[in-house]
Design a protein around this motif. Structure first.
Motif, PDB file in Angstrom:
ATOM      1  N   LEU A 125      15.572  10.810  40.666  1.00 34.15           N
ATOM      2  CA  LEU A 125      15.057  12.190  40.760  1.00 34.15           C
ATOM      3  C   LEU A 125      15.087  12.686  42.203  1.00 34.15           C
ATOM      4  O   LEU A 125      15.438  13.835  42.468  1.00 34.15           O
ATOM      5  N   GLU A 126      14.766  11.782  43.143  1.00 32.82           N
ATOM      6  CA  GLU A 126      14.779  12.169  44.560  1.00 32.82           C
ATOM      7  C   GLU A 126      16.219  12.475  44.979  1.00 32.82           C
ATOM      8  O   GLU A 126      16.491  13.511  45.577  1.00 32.82           O
ATOM      9  N   ALA A 127      17.149  11.582  44.626  1.00 26.17           N
ATOM     10  CA  ALA A 127      18.558  11.798  45.005  1.00 26.17           C
ATOM     11  C   ALA A 127      19.109  13.039  44.301  1.00 26.17           C
ATOM     12  O   ALA A 127      19.862  13.825  44.898  1.00 26.17           O
ATOM     13  N   GLY A 128      18.740  13.238  43.041  1.00 24.27           N
ATOM     14  CA  GLY A 128      19.211  14.412  42.292  1.00 24.27           C
ATOM     15  C   GLY A 128      18.737  15.702  42.934  1.00 24.27           C
ATOM     16  O   GLY A 128      19.513  16.654  43.095  1.00 24.27           O
ATOM     17  N   THR A 129      17.464  15.734  43.345  1.00 22.86           N
ATOM     18  CA  THR A 129      16.930  16.939  44.005  1.00 22.86           C
ATOM     19  C   THR A 129      17.712  17.211  45.287  1.00 22.86           C
ATOM     20  O   THR A 129      18.124  18.345  45.549  1.00 22.86           O
ATOM     21  N   ARG A 130      17.934  16.154  46.060  1.00 21.70           N
ATOM     22  CA  ARG A 130      18.611  16.311  47.355  1.00 21.70           C
ATOM     23  C   ARG A 130      20.060  16.746  47.172  1.00 21.70           C
ATOM     24  O   ARG A 130      20.500  17.737  47.759  1.00 21.70           O
ATOM     25  N   LEU A 131      20.798  16.058  46.293  1.00 25.50           N
ATOM     26  CA  LEU A 131      22.225  16.363  46.150  1.00 25.50           C
ATOM     27  C   LEU A 131      22.458  17.718  45.477  1.00 25.50           C
ATOM     28  O   LEU A 131      23.296  18.493  45.924  1.00 25.50           O
ATOM     29  N   VAL A 182      27.116  13.248  38.304  1.00 21.62           N
ATOM     30  CA  VAL A 182      26.188  12.185  37.923  1.00 21.62           C
ATOM     31  C   VAL A 182      26.509  10.917  38.716  1.00 21.62           C
ATOM     32  O   VAL A 182      25.604  10.213  39.198  1.00 21.62           O
ATOM     33  N   ALA A 183      27.803  10.646  38.903  1.00 24.07           N
ATOM     34  CA  ALA A 183      28.213   9.444  39.649  1.00 24.07           C
ATOM     35  C   ALA A 183      27.719   9.513  41.093  1.00 24.07           C
ATOM     36  O   ALA A 183      27.210   8.521  41.635  1.00 24.07           O
ATOM     37  N   ASP A 184      27.848  10.689  41.731  1.00 24.35           N
ATOM     38  CA  ASP A 184      27.363  10.850  43.114  1.00 24.35           C
ATOM     39  C   ASP A 184      25.860  10.613  43.195  1.00 24.35           C
ATOM     40  O   ASP A 184      25.375   9.988  44.146  1.00 24.35           O
ATOM     41  N   ILE A 185      25.144  11.142  42.188  1.00 24.80           N
ATOM     42  CA  ILE A 185      23.676  11.012  42.202  1.00 24.80           C
ATOM     43  C   ILE A 185      23.277   9.545  42.003  1.00 24.80           C
ATOM     44  O   ILE A 185      22.392   9.027  42.696  1.00 24.80           O
ATOM     45  N   ALA A 186      23.969   8.850  41.094  1.00 23.21           N
ATOM     46  CA  ALA A 186      23.685   7.421  40.879  1.00 23.21           C
ATOM     47  C   ALA A 186      23.911   6.649  42.179  1.00 23.21           C
ATOM     48  O   ALA A 186      23.076   5.836  42.595  1.00 23.21           O
ATOM     49  N   LYS A 187      25.034   6.945  42.846  1.00 16.93           N
ATOM     50  CA  LYS A 187      25.372   6.233  44.083  1.00 16.93           C
ATOM     51  C   LYS A 187      24.306   6.480  45.154  1.00 16.93           C
ATOM     52  O   LYS A 187      23.818   5.532  45.784  1.00 16.93           O
ATOM     53  N   HIS A 212      10.979  17.749  38.190  1.00 19.88           N
ATOM     54  CA  HIS A 212      10.452  17.019  39.350  1.00 19.88           C
ATOM     55  C   HIS A 212      10.320  17.955  40.557  1.00 19.88           C
ATOM     56  O   HIS A 212       9.293  17.979  41.232  1.00 19.88           O
ATOM     57  N   ALA A 213      11.365  18.743  40.830  1.00 24.05           N
ATOM     58  CA  ALA A 213      11.363  19.620  42.013  1.00 24.05           C
ATOM     59  C   ALA A 213      10.271  20.687  41.884  1.00 24.05           C
ATOM     60  O   ALA A 213       9.597  21.006  42.868  1.00 24.05           O
TER      61      ALA A 213
END
Lengths: 197, 197
Positions: free
Chosen positions: A25-31, A40-45, A71-72
């Motif tokens: 969730l943190e990476a998803g918000t940022r990216l 999705v692959a970038d967010i997983a990485k 989350h955001a």
């Protein structure tokens, strides 16, 4: 990782899952706040988890974007909490709430655009229930104090707040509103709408 | 049909394709305006074409909804054409344009909701370019005549028209605005927004 998930005791697995979800969730918000087309692959990485793990928690890009938005908004709602808003006249409190809402929306406007592409507006609005309750409380207070109009239902005035601030995010992203003019445009628009006729 | 498409002369095939596309867009407008979840198969059936034919013209549900929305807005725009709007005071013309826009949007609000689920708001707005040019001309005329405010850019006022009328469609569909109150709510909202401060 040599140790298979199945051999870990249950509480450890649950703690792992919670850590992974928080990281996703943190990476998803940022990216997504940087690029609404982030994959999705970038967010997983960026979250340091495998794609299989991510899909185990969020089975589609839509489900992931939905959770990231939720989350955001939860984080944003904590930023908007400001008890001092209750003690100033409603129009001034509205101007301040608009400004702080815009600041946080502007930072995440690309995440909002990512959500706009895959979620119905009604769903996006559901995620905003808590911050919109703040807006509603303020509008009702202003109506009771005779500072805001009463010839339009408070629920509709809340909707115009939601709709106008998100329109500003679209206009800003499309280059039709300059960054430095948004705040004044929003304040004028919303206060004109709320003023007694 | 015994005669294969490949054996028809080219103009006949083109005429067939045009007839099919017209039937698909008409059926799509009708079905999606009744039920935003209408399936591609239902629309093909109602149009009297096979699914393969439909997918030949519109490779995805998203492409189909996009084309149906474009078609519906084109038909709606013709309904909105009313030269008499140019000869009455701008606030009265705005109230009339809002009313006729709402009538046509209300009829097609479920099609709009279907579009909202699969298309970005920016794309939906692109499809409304022609009717929004009418709104813009009227706003600019009212600003020049001193009837509308000039402290907000006309482009932003056009955006608020688009955003507020589509919010009303959402509210109406969600049961948060009663059908009989929408027109008055929209008129009050838009005219307050346009009034000189």
């Amino acid at each position: 990782m040599a140790k298979s998930a199945a051999r870990q005791p249950v509480p450890a697995r649950r703690a792992d899952a919670e850590r992974n979800i928080a990281a996703i969730l943190e990476a998803g918000t940022r990216l997504l706040s940087a690029d609404p087309t982030a994959s999705v692959a970038d967010i997983a990485k960026a979250a340091g988890v495998g794609r299989v793990t991510l899909y185990g928690h969020f089975p589609s890009r839509e489900a992931l974007v939905d959770a990231v938005l939720d989350h955001a908004v939860e984080v944003a709602d904590a930023v908007l909490a400001d008890d001092s808003l209750d003690t100033v006249p409603a129009p001034e409190a509205m101007a301040r709430l608009l400004r702080s809402s815009w600041e946080v929306l502007d930072r995440h406007r690309r995440l909002f655009l990512a959500a706009d592409r895959v979620l119905a507006t009604e769903r996006i609005r559901e995620h905003h229930e808590r911050p919109l309750r703040r807006v509603e409380r303020l509008i009702v207070r202003g109506q009771r104090a005779g500072e805001f109009r009463t010839d339009l239902p408070p629920g509709w005035l809340v909707t115009t707040f939601f709709s106008i601030i998100h329109s500003a995010a679209q206009e800003r992203e499309a280059g039709r509103l300059a960054p430095e003019e948004v705040e004044q445009v929003l304040t004028k628009t919303m206060l004109s709408l709320l003023a007694r006729p």
